[in-house]
Structure formats: structure tokens, C-alpha cells
Design an enzyme around this catalytic site. Structure first.
Site, mmCIF file in Angstrom:
data_model
loop_
_atom_site.group_PDB
_atom_site.id
_atom_site.type_symbol
_atom_site.label_atom_id
_atom_site.label_comp_id
_atom_site.label_asym_id
_atom_site.label_seq_id
_atom_site.Cartn_x
_atom_site.Cartn_y
_atom_site.Cartn_z
ATOM 1 N N ASP A 1 0.843 -1.207 0.000
ATOM 2 C CA ASP A 1 0.000 0.000 0.000
ATOM 3 C C ASP A 1 0.876 1.255 0.000
ATOM 4 O O ASP A 1 0.380 2.377 -0.107
ATOM 5 C CB ASP A 1 -1.021 -0.014 1.153
ATOM 6 C CG ASP A 1 -0.385 -0.009 2.531
ATOM 7 O OD1 ASP A 1 0.861 -0.067 2.631
ATOM 8 O OD2 ASP A 1 -1.145 0.039 3.532
ATOM 9 N N ASP B 1 -1.177 -6.358 -0.555
ATOM 10 C CA ASP B 1 -1.206 -5.689 0.752
ATOM 11 C C ASP B 1 -2.615 -5.166 1.038
ATOM 12 O O ASP B 1 -3.138 -4.331 0.283
ATOM 13 C CB ASP B 1 -0.211 -4.518 0.685
ATOM 14 C CG ASP B 1 0.283 -4.086 2.050
ATOM 15 O OD1 ASP B 1 -0.089 -4.734 3.047
ATOM 16 O OD2 ASP B 1 1.045 -3.101 2.107
ATOM 17 N N GLU C 1 8.623 -4.126 11.154
ATOM 18 C CA GLU C 1 9.030 -2.814 10.640
ATOM 19 C C GLU C 1 9.464 -1.899 11.781
ATOM 20 O O GLU C 1 8.744 -1.730 12.763
ATOM 21 C CB GLU C 1 7.881 -2.162 9.843
ATOM 22 C CG GLU C 1 8.283 -0.785 9.298
ATOM 23 C CD GLU C 1 7.385 -0.254 8.187
ATOM 24 O OE1 GLU C 1 6.500 -1.000 7.706
ATOM 25 O OE2 GLU C 1 7.581 0.909 7.806
HETATM 26 O O1 KIV Z 1 3.447 -1.106 1.750
HETATM 27 C C1 KIV Z 1 4.605 -1.523 1.794
HETATM 28 O O2 KIV Z 1 5.410 -1.309 0.869
HETATM 29 C C2 KIV Z 1 5.016 -2.280 2.966
HETATM 30 C C3 KIV Z 1 6.447 -2.673 3.085
HETATM 31 C C4 KIV Z 1 7.288 -1.495 3.362
HETATM 32 C C5 KIV Z 1 6.649 -3.748 4.078
HETATM 33 O O3 KIV Z 1 4.220 -2.546 3.805
#
Ligand code: KIV
Length: 266
Positions: free
Chosen positions: A45, A84, A183
Site C-alpha cells: 500500500d 497488501d 518494521e
Molecule cells: O506497503 C509496503 O510497501 C510495505 C512494506 C514497506 C513492508 O508494507
């Protein structure tokens, strides 16, 4: 190269081999990542920030995420494709989570979904897993909680917060997640979590003692220049290269160098 499956990702941890994951949001970049033999492509996302130019990840919609997953899917032959779950696609309940995760699989061609959150979403992770949707958990700095956290801040610094993160990692494992993104957590804590859980930990800002690493591709390639998080590393400067090429095109047009006979029809 061989098509990677969840079993291959799990085996890498068992064999002590590092796992790699990068984001991609469309065909050409997914192709690049896939050809470089990265294990997993995440349609993150983060597209909201690095492609849509937004301040945070909150506004990106399910329709947009499914669209980008479809584009990335066409570029991926070997890597495992992970979609995601965007803000409010699962926080509203298990039914919404199942429907929306199902869209990533059915419409986007993803093979797994990633979902941010701690113990409060354990039952959702369980329900998705039961519905045959592999889940990658994401704990620590969860950007969808930016307002509660008061910004993009490192997590797990106090003993209480560290214990909570350990409990969350265990909870995600028990709920059936096949991997966990950690993270922005102190590296010693990330190491502890990696030793405690049997599923792979994929770090971003979690130091070297995790099972794998993930970066936002536009940070790695030097395309997104608004800011570079401390934990990211630029391996190329494609924005600068791009501007240089575009300037050269302009100059050649203005001087009558382009197009030459080579680019013209007789
Ligand atoms: O949205 C994204 O790119 C992420 C990564 C940084 C793990 O969640």
C-alpha cells in the site's frame, strides 16, 4: 529459475538462507524484480506514497490495490506475489477481510496477502488462513496506524512495548501467518522475535538478525526522493538518470539532432 511457493519461503528459514522481498506496483518493475530472482513481490500500500504522491498510505482503495496487483502479476513468473490489504479493507470485520483478501487472489492473481496489526487482528488472520488465503503478518511500525502512533516512529523501545511485540509475533504465528514483517524495531528485539517464532521474519528497519529483508523498490532505485527512511538504502539513482535522459531528448529536439535518419522512414 523455478516458481517460488510458500513452502520454498519456509524452507529458506529452515536452511538458514536469507529471504528477499521488494515492492512492485506494475508490469515493468515487477518484471525487473522477478528477473533479479527476488523471492517475493509485494504490491504494497506504499503505492499511495511512492506512486500516487500521497502523504501516507491511508487513502489507497481496494479497487486500486487490486488493479496494481493485476499489473504486477503480469510481470511475475517466479516470485511469490503478495497483495497488501489497504486501510479499512479488514479493520471493519472478518467478513470484509475475507471478501477483500479473496479479491486479491481471484481478481489480482496474488498468492498471499499481507495485513498490518497486532493481537486485535489475530482472529482475522485465523479466518483468512482457514479460507486458504496465506497471510503475511506485519507488526511494529504499521503505517496504517500513523495517526495513533503520532508519525512513522520506531516501535518496541520500552520493555512493555517489546513484550507486546513478542506476544504479537507469537499470536500471528498461532493464528496461522506464514511469515511476519517486522518494521522499525530495535535489532536486538527483532533477533529475539526471529529466534522465538518458527515462521520467517522479514525485516524493514529491523536490523540484520532476521530471516529476510524487504524494501520499497522506489527507495532502492532512487526514484522516490521526497524522503529516505534511515533504514532504506539507495542502490541506484534512477530519478537523476531519468532527468538526464529527458534533458538530452529536449536538447536534441531543439537542435534538430532527434529524430535522425535512423528514426525516420524512407
Ligand atoms: O506497503 C509496503 O510497501 C510495505 C512494506 C514497506 C513492508 O508494507
Amino acid at each position: 529459475m523455478k516458481k517460488k511457493t510458500i513452502q520454498d519461503i519456509l524452507k529458506k528459514k529452515a536452511d538458514g538462507q536469507k529471504i528477499t522481498m521488494l515492492t512492485a506496483y506494475d508490469y515493468p518493475f515487477a518484471r525487473m524484480v522477478d528477473e533479479a530472482d527476488i523471492d517475493m513481490v509485494l504490491v504494497g500500500d506504499s503505492v499511495a506514497m511512492v506512486v500516487q504522491g500521497l502523504e501516507n498510505t491511508l487513502p489507497v482503495t481496494m479497487d486500486e490495490m487490486v488493479y496494481h496487483t493485476r499489473l504486477a502479476k503480469r510481470g511475475v513468473t517466479n516470485a511469490l506475489l503478495v497483495g497488501d490489504m489497504p486501510y479499512m479493507s479488514y479493520q471493519t470485520g472478518v467478513y470484509d477481510a475475507l471478501r477483500n483478501a479473496g479479491r486479491f487472489i481471484k481478481e489480482g492473481g496474488a498468492e498471499a496477502v499481507k495485513i498490518e496489526g497486532g493481537l486485535e487482528i489475530a482472529h482475522t488472520v485465523e479466518a483468512l488462513t482457514r479460507a486458504e488465503i496465506p497471510v503475511m503478518a506485519h507488526i511494529g511500525l504499521t503505517p496504517q496506524a500513523v495517526h495513533r502512533m503520532g508519525g512513522f516512529k520506531i516501535q518496541g523501545r520500552t520493555e512493555e512495548a517489546a513484550n507486546r511485540l513478542i506476544a504479537e509475533a507469537k499470536g500471528m504465528e498461532s493464528a496461522g501467518a506464514f511469515a511476519i514483517v517486522l518494521e522499525a524495531v530495535p535489532m536486538e528485539l527483532a533477533k529475539r522475535i526471529t529466534e522465538i517464532v518458527s515462521i520467517p521474519t522479514i525485516g524493514i528497519g529491523a536490523g540484520p538478525h532476521v530471516d529476510g529483508q524487504v524494501l520499497v523498490l522506489y527507495d532502492l532505485l532512487g526514484i522516490f526522493e521526497r524522503f529516505l527512511p534511515k533504514f532504506a538504502k539507495r542502490y541506484a539513482h534512477l530519478k537523476e538518470e531519468g532527468i538526464k535522459a529527458i534533458r538530452q531528448f529536449k536538447e536534441e529536439v531543439e537542435k534538430g539532432i532527434f529524430p535522425s535518419e535512423d528514426q525516420s522512414f524512407k
